[in-house]
Design a protein around this motif. Structure first.
Motif: not given
Lengths: 430, 369
Positions: A429-430, A223-224, A138, A104, A143, A390, A226-229
């Motif tokens: 996380g968005q 991990q979630g 990655d 990030q 994206s 992240v 940072w990815d919103g889960t």
């Protein structure tokens, strides 16, 4: 007689010249590229600087006409360097290439602002798509599948350091989970008059927090975040803070006066049991304190994180409008090779990012890195918070303050709420 | 308007500096103030996007947002630090100056020694005192040299706090401060027989007193509930900064003392004043302008202090944190330019509170001449 001697001399000369020519052709110095190449980083001391200088030296053997300017800015784990870089980028005066953490720190700022040039062609031309691990690719890809920087190394963040002899003396074992640490290790060490865990100034506390978070949440839920889960307002995040508070209770009280080296040294001196620090600590123990790996100092994954490799990576990118772009591309092509990474990483004390590097060579990579490499290739990979993988700078800056307040008042619910607000404000996380 | 060539010439000569000052000082102050009303940040600027005007949101976040506790700690720290620092420098400086003024031998040597720390950078002072204040090995262990138990005060990393108060009480405190000022002026006007001004001020004082009695300021300005107080760690910074700057205050006072003619002292002695009386009634009143200048200079140094706390505490030791450091980190580490500009503007306003009264009094004295 006389003529014969001349003939011999001529033969020797010709053969000599041919041999010399062969050497020259093998080295193939490129004299076409010239001009200034400005390399911007915050590597100004110790092994980091030595590694960078060795890279530059080798690069200049290949491109003798390029004038390399080592524009390193000292201090504050890159804070000052990033301030200088930001103002230079804002005034459209980018360096030829600059150091940036993979993830990030690169994507949420420079790439999102459209200030970086994609390097897919370079990765494909050099066959790097197969030479770099997918998890790392990655982190440096947006994206749309564009790759924006060349990683030179891998560090691990979730490493717990200790002295095996001392641990045996106290009759203790390496705790496998934070639960073990808090219920068994910590009280036993405190009873023996030893600080269970040594920690230093604010950023090392954030560093400790990310290891606690990973240990309490597990790789997937971490991990979630940072990815919103994983929700920042959830009970689990609150648990992370309550555990973190208990860990801080087991730590030294003068943390704000210590650097990470001071904390690591307390472990070496036997004043403290453990410290959690990135694997640059291996270089500190080996070179500065002259301890032997596995006997003088040893390591384990931080509690509850075995099987997970929390990584960070230093990379170099190509800004839009880079000065002397040709030379910058030559530099990036060079530092991505296994050869360059085998020059740099043993000095810096990190793993090579390129998997074709000579990692099994024990002369280059010490016992710690041999074991870390096994983990790197077999473990689940997650990114570090403190080291830019992240979260964007705005979150990290605010989170440092959240941890500072929390270290003072130990209010878990307030810290959870503040972290959640911060995540919302900075678009995590968005 | 313009009467002669002399004035035209004067204007022409002054024009470059007026333009430069206007642009590079006042222009940029204005620009910073404007930026503080926007949500300007790194990503936005790098993307070439315009920043959004958000009115006073940055300010309300700073004083009342849950994420900006650090700023409120800074404000409390900076107030306590400024008060203590000025006090220490004035008392020490005056004492040293009076002692040196006794026509002692080797005065120049002592003067140089006392003044010398000022020549150092705050960075050097910070590093040296950080070592001295090391809780394990620093001056804490000095008593052990003569067999006494060492101190266990943790200096700049102490987390102890005195005078705890809730941030919600801040408006009340400010009103009380204003009340104190109004009463002070009322008494002064009364003593000078400017009765209508004194009556006016008295009325305002009554009003403020009523507001405080009925707890109006706290209710009118509902602030976040947070504990703050005087962090004992600040003692370390006050000592280091006082060590550096009291020599300078001494030099100012010494110059002032030298400016007081012996005739005045003699006259006081003839009138029957003892040595203490000479200082109390003659020397100290005459030193008042020096004290004012010293307060101004020390005050603006302490309100803007950065390097000393940065070298002593690193980037995030909230117990000695100051607004200048917070501004730097918010702006450059967090890349929140709008928020950083808001902190800078608050700092400017605080410094203005110190500087503006000074400017007003100096303009007045010039008018009188």
């Amino acid at each position: 007689m006389f003529k014969m001697r001349y003939l011999k001399l001529a033969v020797v000369l010709v053969v000599g010249m041919l041999a010399l020519g062969a050497v020259v052709i093998a080295q193939e110095p490129n004299t076409e590229l010239s001009g200034d190449l400005e390399i911007f980083s915050w590597w100004t001391g110790g092994g980091e600087e030595a590694g960078l200088l060795a890279l530059i030296e080798r690069f200049q053997e290949q491109y003798p006409n390029v004038n390399v300017i080592n524009a390193a800015v000292a201090g504050g784990s890159g804070v000052n360097a990033r301030a200088v870089l930001t103002s230079r980028m804002l005034s459209n005066d980018p360096p030829s290439t600059f150091q940036v953490h993979a993830g990030q720190a690169l994507n949420a700022l420079w790439v999102r602002a459209g200030r970086m040039q994609p390097l897919n062609d370079m990765f494909e031309a050099n066959g790097w798509m197969e030479q770099y691990p997918q998890g790392l690719l990655d982190l440096i890809t947006d994206s749309e599948g564009n790759i924006y920087s060349v990683p030179v190394n891998i560090h691990r963040s979730n490493v717990m350091w200790y002295v095996p002899g001392k641990l045996a003396e106290w009759g203790l074992e390496v705790p496998g989970t934070w639960e073990d640490f808090l219920t068994t290790t910590c009280p036993a060490m405190q009873a023996a008059g030893v600080t269970p865990i040594a920690v230093g100034e604010n950023w090392t506390q954030v560093h400790l927090w990310e290891s606690v978070a990973l240990g309490v949440l597990g790789a997937e839920a971490y991990q979630g975040l940072w990815d919103g889960t994983t929700s920042w307002t959830s009970e689990e995040v609150n648990n992370v803070f309550t555990t973190f508070a208990a860990v801080l209770d087991c730590a030294n009280e003068d943390r704000n006066a210590l650097s990470w080296q001071d904390a690591a040294q307390r472990v070496a001196n036997g004043e403290a049991g453990f410290t959690i620090m990135g694997d640059w600590a291996a270089g500190y123990y080996l070179i500065d304190l002259e301890l032997e790996p596995e006997t003088g100092f040893a390591w384990a994954a931080s509690p509850g994180t075995s099987g997970t490799f929390m990584m960070l990576s230093d990379t170099f990118g190509l800004p839009v409008g880079a000065k002397n772009e040709e030379a910058a591309r030559a530099w990036l092509s060079f530092i991505g090779t296994a050869e360059a990474q085998d020059i740099f990483n043993p000095l810096k004390g990190s793993l090579p990012a390129n998997i074709t590097a000579d990692i099994t060579n024990g002369d280059l990579y010490n016992a710690y890195f041999q074991s870390a490499y096994t983990d790197w290739t077999t473990n689940a990979i997650v990114g570090s918070l403190q080291h830019g993988a992240v979260a964007p700078p705005a979150f990290l800056d605010g989170f440092g303050n959240v941890i500072a307040s929390f270290a003072a008042n130990r209010d878990a619910s307030q810290a959870t709420a503040n972290a959640a607000t911060l995540a919302l404000q900075t678009g995590i996380g968005q | 308007m313009i009467k002669n060539n002399g004035q035209v010439m004067a204007l022409l000569v002054l024009l470059p500096s007026i333009l430069l000052l206007g642009l590079f000082v006042y222009g940029f102050i204005g620009w910073t103030a404007y930026t503080s009303l926007t949500d300007s940040n790194g990503l936005q600027q790098l993307s070439g996007l315009p920043s959004n005007f958000v009115q006073l949101r940055n300010y309300s976040d700073l004083f009342n947002g849950s994420l900006n506790e650090r700023f409120r700690i800074d404000i409390v720290n900076t107030l306590f630090f400024t008060l203590l620092f000025i006090l220490v420098c004035l008392v020490l400086g005056l004492t040293l100056a009076i002692l040196l003024d006794q026509k002692i031998q080797g005065e120049t040597v002592f003067r140089t020694i006392f003044l010398f720390p000022m020549a150092l950078s705050f960075v050097v002072t910070g590093v040296v005192w950080k070592w001295l204040f090391n809780p394990e090995r620093g001056i804490n262990s000095l008593p052990e040299l003569i067999g006494l138990p060492g101190s266990d005060f943790r200096w700049f990393i102490s987390e102890e706090q005195w005078l705890p108060f809730n941030w919600q009480q801040m408006p009340t405190f400010l009103t009380m401060f204003a009340l104190g000022l109004v009463i002070y002026f009322a008494l002064r006007w009364y003593a000078k027989k400017r009765a209508q001004w004194a009556a006016f001020a008295g009325a305002i004082a009554l009003l403020l007193l009523m507001l405080i009695t009925f707890d109006v300021p706290r209710q009118a300005l509902p602030l976040i509930s947070e504990e703050h107080g005087f962090n004992l760690a600040l003692f370390a910074v006050v000592i280091a900064a006082g060590w550096q700057m009291s020599g300078y205050t001494m030099a100012m006072y010494l110059a002032g003392l030298r400016g007081i003619s012996d005739d005045l002292r003699e006259a006081a002695r003839v009138d029957g004043a003892g040595e203490f009386g000479v200082y109390r009634y003659v020397v100290l009143p005459l030193l008042q302008p020096i004290t004012l200048s010293a307060v101004i200079i020390l005050g603006h140094i302490s309100l803007k202090i950065f390097d000393l706390v940065y070298t002593m505490g690193g980037d995030t030791n909230l117990f000695i944190d100051m607004p200048g450091l917070n501004m730097y980190l918010t702006t450059f580490r967090g890349q929140q330019f709008g928020m950083g500009a808001a902190i800078a503007t608050v700092m400017l306003i605080m410094v203005a509170f110190v500087i503006v009264p000074y400017l007003v009094t100096s303009f007045r004295t010039e008018d009188k001449r």
